[in-house]
Design a protein around this motif. Structure first.
Motif, PDB file in Angstrom:
ATOM      1  N   LYS A 166      43.923  35.576  30.581  1.00 53.71           N
ATOM      2  CA  LYS A 166      43.583  34.237  30.097  1.00 53.71           C
ATOM      3  C   LYS A 166      42.256  33.730  30.667  1.00 53.71           C
ATOM      4  N   VAL A 167      41.673  34.506  31.592  1.00 49.71           N
ATOM      5  CA  VAL A 167      40.394  34.124  32.185  1.00 49.71           C
ATOM      6  C   VAL A 167      39.283  34.339  31.158  1.00 49.71           C
ATOM      7  N   SER A 168      38.427  33.354  30.997  1.00 51.22           N
ATOM      8  CA  SER A 168      37.333  33.452  30.040  1.00 51.22           C
ATOM      9  C   SER A 168      36.419  34.629  30.390  1.00 51.22           C
ATOM     10  N   ASN A 169      36.176  35.480  29.393  1.00 47.09           N
ATOM     11  CA  ASN A 169      35.271  36.636  29.543  1.00 47.09           C
ATOM     12  C   ASN A 169      35.695  37.576  30.657  1.00 47.09           C
ATOM     13  N   TRP A 170      36.979  37.736  30.862  1.00 42.94           N
ATOM     14  CA  TRP A 170      37.440  38.514  32.019  1.00 42.94           C
ATOM     15  C   TRP A 170      36.996  39.970  31.968  1.00 42.94           C
ATOM     16  N   GLN A 171      36.832  40.518  30.789  1.00 42.07           N
ATOM     17  CA  GLN A 171      36.472  41.940  30.715  1.00 42.07           C
ATOM     18  C   GLN A 171      35.000  42.203  31.027  1.00 42.07           C
ATOM     19  N   THR A 172      34.175  41.169  31.047  1.00 42.55           N
ATOM     20  CA  THR A 172      32.767  41.349  31.382  1.00 42.55           C
ATOM     21  C   THR A 172      32.375  40.640  32.673  1.00 42.55           C
ATOM     22  N   ASN A 173      33.292  39.909  33.278  1.00 42.98           N
ATOM     23  CA  ASN A 173      33.038  39.334  34.598  1.00 42.98           C
ATOM     24  C   ASN A 173      33.032  40.425  35.647  1.00 42.98           C
ATOM     25  N   THR A 174      32.523  40.124  36.834  1.00 40.85           N
ATOM     26  CA  THR A 174      32.685  41.044  37.948  1.00 40.85           C
ATOM     27  C   THR A 174      34.115  40.972  38.462  1.00 40.85           C
ATOM     28  N   VAL A 175      34.502  41.972  39.213  1.00 44.96           N
ATOM     29  CA  VAL A 175      35.842  42.004  39.803  1.00 44.96           C
ATOM     30  C   VAL A 175      36.087  40.752  40.643  1.00 44.96           C
ATOM     31  N   GLY A 176      35.091  40.407  41.452  1.00 46.20           N
ATOM     32  CA  GLY A 176      35.261  39.263  42.343  1.00 46.20           C
ATOM     33  C   GLY A 176      35.468  37.958  41.609  1.00 46.20           C
ATOM     34  N   VAL A 177      34.748  37.758  40.517  1.00 48.50           N
ATOM     35  CA  VAL A 177      34.896  36.524  39.736  1.00 48.50           C
ATOM     36  C   VAL A 177      36.288  36.443  39.123  1.00 48.50           C
ATOM     37  N   ASP A 178      36.749  37.535  38.542  1.00 54.61           N
ATOM     38  CA  ASP A 178      38.086  37.536  37.938  1.00 54.61           C
ATOM     39  C   ASP A 178      39.173  37.289  38.979  1.00 54.61           C
ATOM     40  N   ALA A 179      39.084  37.992  40.102  1.00 55.26           N
ATOM     41  CA  ALA A 179      40.100  37.850  41.138  1.00 55.26           C
ATOM     42  C   ALA A 179      40.152  36.416  41.659  1.00 55.26           C
ATOM     43  N   GLN A 180      39.006  35.845  41.916  1.00 57.77           N
ATOM     44  CA  GLN A 180      38.956  34.484  42.437  1.00 57.77           C
ATOM     45  C   GLN A 180      39.480  33.472  41.421  1.00 57.77           C
ATOM     46  N   THR A 181      39.181  33.682  40.148  1.00 53.94           N
ATOM     47  CA  THR A 181      39.639  32.753  39.121  1.00 53.94           C
ATOM     48  C   THR A 181      41.157  32.716  39.058  1.00 53.94           C
ATOM     49  N   VAL A 182      41.789  33.877  39.246  1.00 52.99           N
ATOM     50  CA  VAL A 182      43.259  33.918  39.237  1.00 52.99           C
ATOM     51  C   VAL A 182      43.829  33.389  40.549  1.00 52.99           C
ATOM     52  N   GLN A 183      43.280  33.825  41.655  1.00 53.56           N
ATOM     53  CA  GLN A 183      43.879  33.554  42.960  1.00 53.56           C
ATOM     54  C   GLN A 183      43.496  32.196  43.560  1.00 53.56           C
ATOM     55  N   ILE A 184      42.330  31.690  43.220  1.00 54.83           N
ATOM     56  CA  ILE A 184      41.815  30.424  43.760  1.00 54.83           C
ATOM     57  C   ILE A 184      41.871  30.467  45.293  1.00 54.83           C
ATOM     58  N   SER A 185      41.192  31.438  45.858  1.00 54.49           N
ATOM     59  CA  SER A 185      41.201  31.650  47.304  1.00 54.49           C
ATOM     60  C   SER A 185      40.148  30.791  48.000  1.00 54.49           C
ATOM     61  N   LYS A 186      40.395  30.518  49.278  1.00 57.55           N
ATOM     62  CA  LYS A 186      39.388  29.840  50.097  1.00 57.55           C
ATOM     63  C   LYS A 186      38.273  30.802  50.508  1.00 57.55           C
ATOM     64  N   HIS A 187      38.489  32.086  50.260  1.00 57.59           N
ATOM     65  CA  HIS A 187      37.513  33.101  50.653  1.00 57.59           C
ATOM     66  C   HIS A 187      37.188  33.998  49.451  1.00 57.59           C
ATOM     67  N   PRO A 188      36.512  33.460  48.460  1.00 61.05           N
ATOM     68  CA  PRO A 188      36.253  34.243  47.231  1.00 61.05           C
ATOM     69  C   PRO A 188      35.371  35.461  47.459  1.00 61.05           C
ATOM     70  N   GLU A 189      34.611  35.466  48.544  1.00 53.71           N
ATOM     71  CA  GLU A 189      33.689  36.571  48.801  1.00 53.71           C
ATOM     72  C   GLU A 189      34.398  37.841  49.236  1.00 53.71           C
ATOM     73  N   ARG A 190      35.684  37.795  49.509  1.00 54.23           N
ATOM     74  CA  ARG A 190      36.387  38.958  50.046  1.00 54.23           C
ATOM     75  C   ARG A 190      36.825  39.963  48.980  1.00 54.23           C
ATOM     76  N   TYR A 191      36.860  39.576  47.728  1.00 54.20           N
ATOM     77  CA  TYR A 191      37.395  40.472  46.691  1.00 54.20           C
ATOM     78  C   TYR A 191      36.413  41.581  46.299  1.00 54.20           C
ATOM     79  N   GLN A 192      35.177  41.212  46.013  1.00 56.53           N
ATOM     80  CA  GLN A 192      34.227  42.187  45.470  1.00 56.53           C
ATOM     81  C   GLN A 192      34.015  43.402  46.369  1.00 56.53           C
ATOM     82  N   PRO A 193      33.938  43.256  47.696  1.00 57.72           N
ATOM     83  CA  PRO A 193      33.733  44.448  48.532  1.00 57.72           C
ATOM     84  C   PRO A 193      34.838  45.495  48.415  1.00 57.72           C
TER      85      PRO A 193
END
Length: 385
Positions: A138-165
């Motif tokens: 349900k995330v807008s443009n999820w298939q062309t976003n980066t991994v980190g953007v998609d993960a953060q959009t779902v999880q709403i974390s205080k540390h969004p920078e941790r997903y992409q690495p």
């Protein structure tokens, strides 16, 4: 092609590509983890504790990683969805199904809030993965976003920078289990509502198309270095119209889309000046492929050298979608007359086989050619997006 119509120059006795370390942007070992034997036809392995890249994973972690892939494949979603899920789960729990509540009432693989998801979902790896995927598609443009953007959009974390690495590790895990997961899932039912937004065209049917072990997410910096590029030499128009088993497409989301389009043109004839849909010349193919990914290029090999960013001509940073130029039959190093595009690679026991997709010349259809066939001729490599 040659943009002047003469086709790619036949090169005899050219030098062997130097021993180089291939960039592992979105790299997935086609044969599994570091301790697995190469098996490019299945991209499979696992089941016990393994070292994936530089990360040691125990049996529980590997089992949970396989569960995430199986659930995603079972829904007939693209492999990229599994990559996002794997990266998220590793970031949140290091792939341990933890019952210990942290960050308020978060539990399980994805550290999902019990007050939102319920404990029955959060602590069940299958249900937790399903709940994550429900929100991901349900995330807008999820298939062309980066991994980190998609993960953060779902999880709403205080540390969004941790997903992409953790995306590189996620790619490797998906590569380990994806083909088996797709085979177990079987063909997608017609009109299946579980596919998620726009996923139908991105999901390879079982037994056809490339083994998209790498998914095709956003560009990921870092990762492990792969082995040297190996393969045949001396005929830069030699090739195949069949996608090699276990082909891994690396690179950015847009690069993945460009390669996917180009692979669909295999076997179509070379026609000077053509840019599809039924025939192509060399720059017409690369132009059309990148247009499918939303990027405009000129219809001229030499003109395409001015687009994107320059990369080493030894292909040490080459990923899917990168343009590779050679003089061709009537061009020069400064004004190349022929262009192809990096399609992907297959890791075999003897090393890495890197493939370029090209429309070579009159009488030779769109084909995949091993990069070693262009040894000593490459004048430009351009990373477009």
């Amino acid at each position: 092609m040659s943009d002047q119509g003469g086709g790619a120059k036949l090169a005899i006795g050219v030098a062997v590509l130097p021993i180089i370390a291939m960039s592992a942007v979105l790299m997935v070992m086609a044969g599994g983890g570091a301790n697995a034997s190469p098996n490019s036809s299945a991209c499979a392995g696992g089941g016990t504790a393994q070292t994936i890249g530089t990360v040691n994973l125990d049996a529980e972690q590997m089992a949970n990683a396989q569960t995430i892939v199986s659930v995603t494949a079972g829904r007939h979603l693209p492999a990229f969805a599994a990559v996002v899920a794997e990266a998220t789960a590793y970031t949140e729990s290091t792939l341990h199904n933890s019952p210990t509540q942290s960050d308020h009432d978060s539990e399980g693989l994805f550290q999902q809030r019990v007050s939102v998801y319920t404990e029955a979902v959060a602590m069940d790896p299958v249900k937790a993965t399903g709940a994550f995927l429900d929100r991901l598609v349900k995330v807008s443009n999820w298939q062309t976003n980066t991994v980190g953007v998609d993960a953060q959009t779902v999880q709403i974390s205080k540390h969004p920078e941790r997903y992409q690495p953790n995306a590189v590790l996620a790619q490797q895990l998906v590569g380990q289990f994806w083909s088996a997961g797709v085979a177990a899932a079987g063909p997608a039912p017609a009109g299946s509502p579980s596919r998620g937004s726009a996923s139908t065209a991105s999901t390879p049917a079982t037994g056809s198309g490339p083994a998209i072990c790498a998914g095709g997410g956003g560009a990921i910096p870092g990762g492990d270095l792969a082995g040297k590029i190996v393969g045949p030499h001396s005929n830069n128009v030699a090739g195949t119209t069949t996608i090699p088993a276990g082909l891994v497409i690396s690179g950015s989301a847009k690069g993945y889309l460009a390669v996917k389009f180009a692979l669909q043109q295999l076997g179509k004839p070379y026609v000077f000046g053509a840019a599809g849909p039924n025939a192509f010349d060399c720059s017409g193919l690369t132009m059309a492929a990148w247009a499918a990914a939303g990027v405009a290029l000129p219809h001229l090999a030499a003109g395409q050298t001015a687009n994107g960013a320059a990369e080493p001509t030894d292909l040490s940073q080459a990923v899917g979608g990168d343009l590779v130029m050679i003089p061709g039959s009537d061009g020069t190093a400064a004004n190349p007359g022929h262009v192809g595009m990096v399609a992907g690679y297959v890791d075999e026991k003897d090393g890495r086989h890197l493939f370029i997709i090209q429309a070579p010349m009159t009488g030779v259809p769109v084909e995949l050619t091993e990069a070693t066939e262009w040894s000593g001729e490459i004048t430009n490599v351009r990373h477009i997006a």
